[in-house]
Motif scaffolding. Structure first.
Motif, short mmCIF file in Angstrom:
data_model
loop_
_atom_site.label_atom_id
_atom_site.label_comp_id
_atom_site.label_asym_id
_atom_site.label_seq_id
_atom_site.Cartn_x
_atom_site.Cartn_y
_atom_site.Cartn_z
N SER A 118 1.11 -1.20 0.09
CA SER A 118 0.02 0.21 0.03
C SER A 118 0.86 1.35 -0.01
O SER A 118 0.56 2.18 -0.55
CB SER A 118 -0.98 -0.07 1.24
OG SER A 118 -0.21 -0.18 2.41
N ALA A 119 2.04 1.22 0.53
CA ALA A 119 2.99 2.31 0.75
C ALA A 119 3.63 2.51 -0.62
O ALA A 119 4.77 3.44 -0.67
CB ALA A 119 3.80 2.15 1.81
N GLY A 120 3.52 1.62 -1.59
CA GLY A 120 4.36 1.62 -2.65
C GLY A 120 5.30 0.40 -2.84
O GLY A 120 5.87 -0.09 -1.80
N HIS A 132 -1.08 -4.07 3.53
CA HIS A 132 -0.79 -2.62 4.30
C HIS A 132 0.09 -3.18 5.48
O HIS A 132 0.22 -3.93 6.04
CB HIS A 132 -2.15 -2.51 4.84
CG HIS A 132 -2.92 -2.12 3.89
ND1 HIS A 132 -3.57 -0.61 3.40
CD2 HIS A 132 -3.89 -3.09 2.98
CE1 HIS A 132 -4.35 -0.85 2.39
NE2 HIS A 132 -4.76 -2.24 2.21
N ASP A 133 1.00 -1.86 5.54
CA ASP A 133 2.14 -1.96 6.70
C ASP A 133 1.67 -1.08 7.85
O ASP A 133 2.26 -0.55 8.38
CB ASP A 133 3.32 -1.60 5.94
CG ASP A 133 3.83 -2.19 4.92
OD1 ASP A 133 3.87 -3.44 5.23
OD2 ASP A 133 4.06 -1.88 3.81
N ASP A 134 0.29 -0.69 7.85
CA ASP A 134 -0.14 0.15 9.15
C ASP A 134 -0.63 -0.33 10.21
O ASP A 134 -1.02 0.16 11.16
CB ASP A 134 -1.02 0.97 8.51
CG ASP A 134 -2.23 0.63 7.83
OD1 ASP A 134 -2.41 -0.79 8.05
OD2 ASP A 134 -3.36 1.21 7.33
#
Length: 362
Positions: free
Chosen positions: A132-134, A214-216
């Motif tokens: 998700s962050a690239g 996702h890395d959140d």
């Protein structure tokens, strides 16, 4: 008496804490392009792992609550194997899709995956993994522009150790395949290796139908600082087992090369600043095993890889030496990371030049 309705796909979402954005995941499944229905559509199973179903239900949007089956799994562990196995055993769908509770699917992804599987008779359909962050998680690393009927060796399926995507349920249940909860990490290694190397057809999903990592999340279950031997246990047991021993030599080498590159060297890099004799012992045990059961895997490693490998099995290696050697093997593109010691293997599919070139188009 009419038979019970059967879903086409069972989407299985384990969740172990109310902190996970599970409704975001559910929302993406609802937008997956297939109807949410037990009659030929999508069944959504959210497994509440050591957390009350009522607490997870409160995390869902009101319109999503009737669409989700909440199942409780209380096993007192943080390992995702238990909830995945429970949902798999309960499922009657033609396909299963395991989705982490902080990840999402691209719009229309489920419809695209099942269209491929139904048309081709796929045992599994593997989507592109997009952060998700690239960026992209470049697994597997198939031959350039090869997307259908993948070969486990030629298309480097060993590098795809996660079960993310779409899997025909009978491929798992018919072979008695389960996630292995006895390991601190790598609980899906044995399952995916047997699925990819089991003779069934493996296809890639359309690129637009990707899976989004996702890395959140505050923490992922698989992360954590453990003894290196614990992190390697699933892979050591796999390479020492009878199933692996019955594979063809090139299949054993393909899997072993992946284990060295991904599991061993990643674990070494993380622990290098606090390098210990116990770490060195774990490395010796795994390296000795590879040399005994899949020695050709050593020949496709880069010169920098081999230098690091020889250092980490040596008694008395210092943390500073391991840190420096591990950094050198990660300077990709330099001669030491491109060339093998024996130049007769430099153009092997698992040697750095062809492997790196293929990964660029994943």
């Amino acid at each position: 008496m009419p038979s019970a309705p059967t879903p086409l796909v069972d989407v299985i979402i384990p969740v172990h804490t109310t902190a996970r954005p599970v409704d975001r995941t559910v929302r993406s499944v609802v937008a997956g392009g297939l109807p949410i229905s037990d009659s030929g559509g999508v069944h959504i199973t959210v497994v509440c792992h050591n957390v009350g179903a009522d607490l997870i239900r409160d995390r869902l949007a009101p319109e999503h609550r009737p669409l989700v089956e909440l199942v409780e799994c209380s096993d007192g562990t943080g390992n995702p194997a238990g909830p995945r196995n429970l949902a798999l055993e309960r499922s009657s769908a033609r396909y299963v899709s395991f989705v982490d509770s902080d990840d999402t699917l691209a719009p229309g992804a489920l419809a695209a995956w099942t269209a491929v599987a139904e048309r081709q008779g796929s045992a599994a359909v593997l989507p592109r993994l997009v952060r998700s962050a690239g960026g992209v998680l470049r697994t597997p690393v198939p031959r350039p522009f090869r997307r259908a009927d993948l070969d486990p060796v030629k298309d480097r399926l060993a590098y795809r150790t996660t079960s993310l995507g779409l899997i025909r349920r009978e491929v798992l249940t018919g072979r008695g395949l389960r996630f292995q909860g006895q390991y601190a990490t790598g609980e899906d290694q044995g399952l995916t290796a047997r699925a990819w190397f089991g003779g069934g057809r493996i296809d890639l999903a359309p690129r637009r139908a990707h899976y989004i990592v996702h890395d959140d999340a505050a923490a992922r279950i698989s992360r954590g600082q453990r003894p290196l031997a614990d992190d390697l246990a699933a892979f050591t047991d796999l390479l020492g087992g009878s199933w692996y021993g019955g594979l063809a030599a090139e299949q054993r080498a393909a899997i072993a090369a992946k284990v060295l590159r991904v599991q061993l060297f990643s674990g070494v890099h993380a622990r290098a600043p606090q390098w210990s004799p116990a770490d060195a012992q774990a490395c010796r045990e795994l390296t000795d095993l590879v040399a005994a059961v899949a020695a050709p895997a050593l020949d496709v490693l880069s010169r920098a890889d081999r230098d690091l490998l020889e250092l980490i099995v040596r008694p008395g290696a210092t943390a500073a030496e391991v840190v420096a050697a591990s950094a050198r093997r990660r300077r990709f593109g330099r001669p030491a990371t491109l060339l093998t010691r024996d130049l007769r293997t430099v153009l092997h599919r698992d040697a750095p030049p062809r492997f790196m070139a293929a990964s660029l188009v994943v």
